[in-house]
Motif scaffolding. Sequence first.
Motif, short mmCIF file in Angstrom:
data_model
loop_
_atom_site.label_atom_id
_atom_site.label_comp_id
_atom_site.label_asym_id
_atom_site.label_seq_id
_atom_site.Cartn_x
_atom_site.Cartn_y
_atom_site.Cartn_z
N PRO A 1 0.84 -1.21 0.00
CA PRO A 1 0.00 0.00 0.00
C PRO A 1 0.87 1.26 0.00
N VAL A 2 0.33 2.32 -0.50
CA VAL A 2 1.06 3.59 -0.58
C VAL A 2 1.23 4.16 0.82
N PRO A 3 2.47 4.51 1.22
CA PRO A 3 2.65 5.07 2.56
C PRO A 3 2.07 6.47 2.64
N PRO A 4 1.65 6.89 3.83
CA PRO A 4 1.09 8.24 3.95
C PRO A 4 2.16 9.30 3.75
N ALA A 5 1.74 10.45 3.29
CA ALA A 5 2.68 11.55 3.06
C ALA A 5 3.20 12.07 4.39
N PRO A 6 4.49 12.45 4.44
CA PRO A 6 5.03 12.98 5.70
C PRO A 6 4.43 14.34 6.00
N PRO A 7 4.30 14.68 7.27
CA PRO A 7 3.75 16.00 7.60
C PRO A 7 4.73 17.10 7.20
N GLY B 1 7.32 26.76 6.86
CA GLY B 1 8.62 27.42 6.77
C GLY B 1 9.78 26.46 6.55
N VAL B 2 9.53 25.18 6.54
CA VAL B 2 10.59 24.19 6.36
C VAL B 2 10.24 23.35 5.14
N GLY B 3 11.23 23.06 4.32
CA GLY B 3 11.01 22.25 3.14
C GLY B 3 10.78 20.80 3.52
N ILE B 4 10.87 19.94 2.56
CA ILE B 4 10.68 18.52 2.80
C ILE B 4 11.87 18.00 3.59
N PRO B 5 11.64 17.34 4.72
CA PRO B 5 12.76 16.85 5.51
C PRO B 5 13.45 15.69 4.82
N PRO B 6 14.75 15.50 5.03
CA PRO B 6 15.45 14.37 4.41
C PRO B 6 14.99 13.05 5.03
N PRO B 7 15.13 11.97 4.31
CA PRO B 7 14.73 10.68 4.86
C PRO B 7 15.56 10.34 6.10
N PRO B 8 14.96 9.69 7.08
CA PRO B 8 15.71 9.36 8.29
C PRO B 8 16.78 8.32 8.00
N GLY B 9 17.94 8.50 8.62
CA GLY B 9 19.02 7.54 8.47
C GLY B 9 19.96 7.83 7.32
#
Length: 68
Positions: free
Chosen positions: A14-20, A24-32
Amino acid sequence: MLVLLGSVSAFAAPVPPAPPVRQGVGIPPPPGDPPLPIDENLVFLLIAALSFGIYRIYEYRLKQKTPA
């Protein structure tokens, strides 16, 4: 063919939910994953690309001059 293509969707995750997204902040980098700046060694990349291009042009012209 229809059975083969139809079975692909049965195993799809299934498609994962979009990150919050915070204000004022762009898309956060993936964890790790460490941040990888591409503009740190851009000069060396351009020099390597230019050198490779000159080499390929020289090689092509050398092949054109030699009789087959």
